[in-house]
Motif scaffolding. Structure first.
Motif, PDB file in Angstrom:
ATOM      1  N   THR A 639       1.139  -1.176   0.428  1.00 56.37           N
ATOM      2  CA  THR A 639       0.096  -0.019   0.200  1.00 56.37           C
ATOM      3  C   THR A 639       1.208   1.404   0.270  1.00 56.37           C
ATOM      4  OG1 THR A 639      -0.146  -0.166   2.160  1.00 56.37           O
ATOM      5  CG2 THR A 639      -2.151  -1.571   1.589  1.00 56.37           C
ATOM      6  N   VAL A 640       0.160   2.142  -0.987  1.00 62.65           N
ATOM      7  CA  VAL A 640       0.988   3.375  -0.646  1.00 62.65           C
ATOM      8  C   VAL A 640       0.466   4.741  -0.991  1.00 62.65           C
ATOM      9  CG1 VAL A 640       2.973   4.363  -2.507  1.00 62.65           C
ATOM     10  CG2 VAL A 640       2.643   1.809  -2.724  1.00 62.65           C
ATOM     11  N   GLU A 641       1.025   5.686   0.073  1.00 60.59           N
ATOM     12  CA  GLU A 641       0.277   6.646   0.075  1.00 60.59           C
ATOM     13  C   GLU A 641       0.677   7.907  -0.954  1.00 60.59           C
ATOM     14  OE1 GLU A 641      -0.535   8.111   3.679  1.00 60.59           O
ATOM     15  OE2 GLU A 641      -2.055   6.825   4.585  1.00 60.59           O
ATOM     16  N   ILE A 642      -0.249   8.601  -1.933  1.00 61.08           N
ATOM     17  CA  ILE A 642       0.863   9.635  -2.617  1.00 61.08           C
ATOM     18  C   ILE A 642       0.357  10.991  -2.692  1.00 61.08           C
ATOM     19  CG2 ILE A 642       0.682  10.540  -5.051  1.00 61.08           C
ATOM     20  CD1 ILE A 642       0.134   7.166  -6.109  1.00 61.08           C
ATOM     21  N   THR A 643       0.846  11.996  -1.860  1.00 68.17           N
ATOM     22  CA  THR A 643       1.121  14.033  -2.120  1.00 68.17           C
ATOM     23  C   THR A 643       1.327  14.366  -3.041  1.00 68.17           C
ATOM     24  OG1 THR A 643       1.107  13.852   0.382  1.00 68.17           O
ATOM     25  CG2 THR A 643       1.406  15.498  -0.612  1.00 68.17           C
ATOM     26  N   GLY A 644       1.087  14.689  -4.592  1.00 65.71           N
ATOM     27  CA  GLY A 644       1.775  14.937  -4.945  1.00 65.71           C
ATOM     28  C   GLY A 644       2.648  13.994  -6.163  1.00 65.71           C
ATOM     29  N   THR A 645       4.003  14.714  -6.174  1.00 63.66           N
ATOM     30  CA  THR A 645       4.936  13.904  -6.404  1.00 63.66           C
ATOM     31  C   THR A 645       6.003  13.554  -5.496  1.00 63.66           C
ATOM     32  OG1 THR A 645       6.719  16.598  -6.649  1.00 63.66           O
ATOM     33  CG2 THR A 645       5.650  16.209  -8.197  1.00 63.66           C
ATOM     34  N   GLU A 646       5.321  12.923  -4.581  1.00 64.26           N
ATOM     35  CA  GLU A 646       6.129  11.887  -4.054  1.00 64.26           C
ATOM     36  C   GLU A 646       5.382  11.008  -2.681  1.00 64.26           C
ATOM     37  OE1 GLU A 646       8.111  13.766   0.014  1.00 64.26           O
ATOM     38  OE2 GLU A 646       9.290  15.234  -1.208  1.00 64.26           O
ATOM     39  N   ALA A 647       5.585  10.410  -2.887  1.00 67.10           N
ATOM     40  CA  ALA A 647       5.393   8.754  -1.815  1.00 67.10           C
ATOM     41  C   ALA A 647       5.709   7.944  -0.791  1.00 67.10           C
ATOM     42  CB  ALA A 647       4.650   7.612  -3.417  1.00 67.10           C
ATOM     43  N   VAL A 648       4.567   7.318  -0.155  1.00 68.08           N
ATOM     44  CA  VAL A 648       5.134   6.915   0.880  1.00 68.08           C
ATOM     45  C   VAL A 648       4.794   5.391   0.980  1.00 68.08           C
ATOM     46  CG1 VAL A 648       5.509   6.613   3.958  1.00 68.08           C
ATOM     47  CG2 VAL A 648       5.494   9.010   2.156  1.00 68.08           C
ATOM     48  N   VAL A 649       5.559   4.185   1.104  1.00 66.90           N
ATOM     49  CA  VAL A 649       5.247   2.776   1.022  1.00 66.90           C
ATOM     50  C   VAL A 649       4.794   2.942   2.593  1.00 66.90           C
ATOM     51  CG1 VAL A 649       5.865   0.639   0.621  1.00 66.90           C
ATOM     52  CG2 VAL A 649       6.807   2.426  -1.033  1.00 66.90           C
ATOM     53  N   GLN A 650       3.207   2.703   2.709  1.00 67.40           N
ATOM     54  CA  GLN A 650       3.363   2.309   3.812  1.00 67.40           C
ATOM     55  C   GLN A 650       3.193   0.563   4.691  1.00 67.40           C
ATOM     56  OE1 GLN A 650       1.555   4.368   5.909  1.00 67.40           O
ATOM     57  NE2 GLN A 650       1.982   6.328   5.206  1.00 67.40           N
ATOM     58  N   SER A 651       3.136  -0.473   3.996  1.00 67.79           N
ATOM     59  CA  SER A 651       3.328  -1.717   3.981  1.00 67.79           C
ATOM     60  C   SER A 651       4.097  -1.963   2.670  1.00 67.79           C
ATOM     61  CB  SER A 651       2.026  -1.617   4.579  1.00 67.79           C
ATOM     62  OG  SER A 651       0.863  -2.057   3.276  1.00 67.79           O
TER      63      SER A 651
END
Length: 738
Positions: A639-651
């Motif tokens: 699962t990945v959260e996206i904010t604009g041009t940045e993303a964070v791999v949550q799991s």
């Protein structure tokens, strides 16, 4: 006249003072005549053995031995409850509770007594056949010896069967519960919930949790569901028919049924609203079968039948729960199965305080809710490790031969055959079967050679059939399957093997198996540690998936080198966005995967649904793996959260079935390429260390990610898309599925 004389003598005896000397003489005579008294079962049961000296008990045992008479269990129990010790050779005839009493009575000092009981306590806590008076005496002895924790654990484990046993622990009980990790419970219901709230404390403590219960106001059940409190780890709904949908006998039958249907629809709507608003699980009971009908023989079919009303409401609850991973339904009829229907409610409690369930029923329901919470937090068992001789079949393979083994249509073989059927049922529901037997390796061929066997050798995902200690074997099997020992349930007819497993592998669940083979099939069906909360398509095919994995391992063993092995697997990874169809499996993986799991974030259905419903917010991916040996199913997800041009791999997690085959590299490469397509230029992710996930500590580094600070407990990693080459594997063919 003789009968009148006896009655007169008894009357005189009751009015006369007790003559201790005469009683002592009577006891001496009974001991001298013990063989005859034993055969007739007279006098000996009436003696208060706590008043008899150990020396006289020794004479009793010697007298019976000289007459070649075994000490019957009923007499053993009387002597042990009175504090006497029996010879060790009597123990094989005793129940585990009586064995524990004997070991305490035999041992000298407290340290010797503790050593004598070491390893037995988990079995006593799990023993559903432990007699109430034996459990009570054991708790009293533990408390007297200062074993407060042991006394509290045993009393809590048996309190649902032995009312009043908690009082034997005293103040130590509260201290024990306070040391447990807490769970915040929000309790609401269609009637008064106080009695259930009171029972939650011991019921959850028996499972290792301190329940902090917050009760909603009376009559606010639907409102609480639609506006769930945020300060709860779990929400619990206590439902009953009279409080939820009392019948109005002035209404026409059709109108009354329409109103009932509307109420059931409102409940279903409130449950759905809860699922959209809260990430916490909700546990709700079905309404149990009514104690008396309102439409007689037509109660289940007539519009005004009480049983029809119950069926209607329960159907709405079950259908709603099927659409949500948040809602767990407690089958009230199953939870209350040991209590007669008429004893499940108390009319006085209802009319005095709108309390729908009797004290005994509330205790049983509390235990059912606690069981469900425990399975939810710890996960159901994944492996059933089973002994052979006198467990899956009657007899001893090495001594009796295949032909003499009991397993078939006649008793007792049909009982063993029924237990094999239960093993097959659990296998179909996703549990792996493991053969764990002290035998010659060819013992597994008995399943093929004996016509009465239901199980076959291929039904076992792994086996350890040798003469090595079973705790050592189960550790080797766990490593082979790449599963933790806490995932295992161990079944063995031998008390010695069960105790050894508890001592040396305390993580393994070792239930106390009934001695009678006829009781075992139903007992196994009621073993809650094997109960699934959800069943997915992967659960039904898990045994086949592990069979494919075993074939791949065999291919690895025969390969010239590791690269040849990977090339020969012909692996294909099909990646897709998580859909409503694959969501249940993805949620299940988040709840159950521990080893290849970068963050061990237990994402809920609501968490993942939020990502898949808004492309701008993020995404959830899932991958299916196939190779030349078969389909491994959905085994990797992120699962990945996206904010604009940045993303964070949550799991980012993967099933142990395909670990070490570069599937993870190919999947991470697919994830990065999808983020690149969405305009993301920078991806970050964390590794959060747990007791079980050390194997993925260096995963991001091995895929070219750069460190971004942190420590041993939590490290950050960054991947700049465009500046770095996405990870990939030449051993895995990648496909995208719609």
């Amino acid at each position: 006249m003789k009968g009148k004389a006896i009655m007169s003598a008894r009357a005189n005896a009751l009015s006369m003072p007790v003559d201790d000397t005469a009683i002592e003489k009577l006891v001496d005579e009974a001991i001298a005549a013990a063989p005859d008294c034993l055969r007739r079962r007279i006098i000996l049961p009436a003696i208060d053995w706590s008043e008899v000296s150990p020396s006289k008990v020794a004479v009793l045992l010697s007298t019976l031995a000289q007459s070649r008479l075994a000490v019957p269990r009923w007499l053993s129990k009387l002597l042990l409850l009175a504090g006497h010790a029996l010879p060790e050779d009597v123990e094989p005839t005793l129940t585990p509770g009586l064995v524990a009493l004997n070991r305490i009575n035999c041992a000298g000092g407290a340290s010797q007594q503790r050593e004598a009981l070491s390893g037995m306590l988990p079995g006593l806590c799990a023993d559903e056949q432990l007699e109430g008076d034996v459990a009570t005496i054991l708790v009293q002895k533990f408390a007297a010896l200062g074993w407060d924790a042991e006394a509290a654990r045993l009393a809590l484990a048996q309190q649902h069967r032995v009312p009043g046993i908690l009082k034997r622990v005293g103040k130590a009980l509260g201290a024990h519960i306070e040391r447990l990790p807490n769970v915040r419970l929000r309790l609401t219901g269609s009637s008064t919930t106080q009695t259930l709230a009171d029972e939650f404390k011991p019921a959850f403590a028996a499972k290792g949790w301190r329940a902090d219960v917050m009760q909603a106001d009376f009559g606010t059940m639907l409102a609480d569901l639609m506006r769930p409190a945020e300060d709860a780890d779990a929400h619990i709904v206590l439902l009953d028919l009279e409080g939820f949908a009392a019948q109005d006998w002035r209404r026409p039958a059709a109108d009354a049924f329409a109103l009932l249907t509307e109420r059931a629809n409102n409940l279903a709507a409130a449950l759905r609203e809860f699922s959209t608003r809260s990430q916490a699980p909700l546990l709700i009971n079905t309404i149990p079968v009514p104690a008396a009908p309102t439409a007689g023989f037509l109660d289940r079919s007539h519009t005004m039948g009480l049983r029809r009303a119950v069926d209607l409401i329960n159907r709405h609850i079950l259908d709603t729960a099927d659409q949500s991973n948040h809602i767990i339904v407690i089958d009230a009829d199953q939870a209350l199965a040991d209590l007669p229907v008429r004893e499940q409610s108390d009319s006085k409690l209802w009319y005095y305080g709108r309390i729908a369930y009797s004290a005994d029923a509330a205790r049983m329901l509390a235990r059912a809710f606690a069981d469900a919470w425990s399975v939810l937090k710890c996960g159901p068992a994944k492996v059933l490790a089973v002994d052979f001789d006198n467990t899956l079949w009657g007899g001893v393979y090495g001594d009796d031969g295949v032909e003499a083994l009991a397993c078939g249509e006649d008793f007792p073989g049909n009982a063993f055959r029924a237990l094999q059927a239960e093993c097959l049922r659990l296998r179909q529901q996703g549990l792996l079967l493991v053969a764990l037997s002290k035998n010659n390796p060819d013992a597994i061929t008995a399943f093929q050679r004996h016509a009465g066997m239901l199980l076959q050798p291929d039904d076992f995902a792994a086996s350890a059939i040798n003469w090595e200690p079973k705790p050592e074997n189960i550790r080797r099997v766990a490593a082979e399957l790449n599963l933790g020992l806490e995932s295992f349930v161990f079944l063995d007819d031998s008390p010695h093997e069960r105790e050894a497993m508890r001592r040396l592998c305390p993580e393994v669940s070792v239930p106390e198996m009934p001695a009678d083979p006829a009781e075992r099939p139903l007992w196994l069906r009621r073993l809650t540690s094997t109960w699934p909360l959800r069943l997915t398509a992967e659960d039904e095919t898990r045994a086949a998936l592990y069979a494919a994995r075993r074939e791949a391992q065999n291919a690895k063993a025969g390969a010239v080198n590791f690269e040849d092995y990977l090339n020969g697997l012909e692996q294909r990874l099909a990646v897709s966005l998580v859909s409503k169809k694959t969501l249940p499996r993805v949620v299940q993986m988040h709840q159950r995967t521990n080893q290849f799991n970068l963050t061990t974030l237990r994402s809920t259905e609501a968490d993942i649904s939020a990502l898949i419903e808004s492309e701008a917010r993020g995404m959830a991916l899932v991958g299916r793996v196939r190779d030349k040996f078969g389909d491994h199913g959905l085994v990797v997800t992120a699962t990945v959260e996206i904010t604009g041009t940045e993303a964070v791999v949550q799991s980012l997690l993967m099933s142990c079935r395909v670990i070490g085959r570069e599937i993870e590299r190919a999947f991470l490469g697919a994830l990065i390429e999808e983020l690149k397509r969405r305009g993301v230029t920078r991806v970050s992710g964390d590794y959060i260390a747990t007791r079980k996930n050390a194997m993925v500590k260096d995963f991001y580094a091995s895929c070219g990610w750069q460190p971004a600070g942190g420590d041993e407990a939590r490290s950050g990693w960054v991947f700049n898309i465009g500046d770095m080459e996405s990870p990939q594997s030449r051993f895995v063919a990648l496909d995208w599925e719609a």
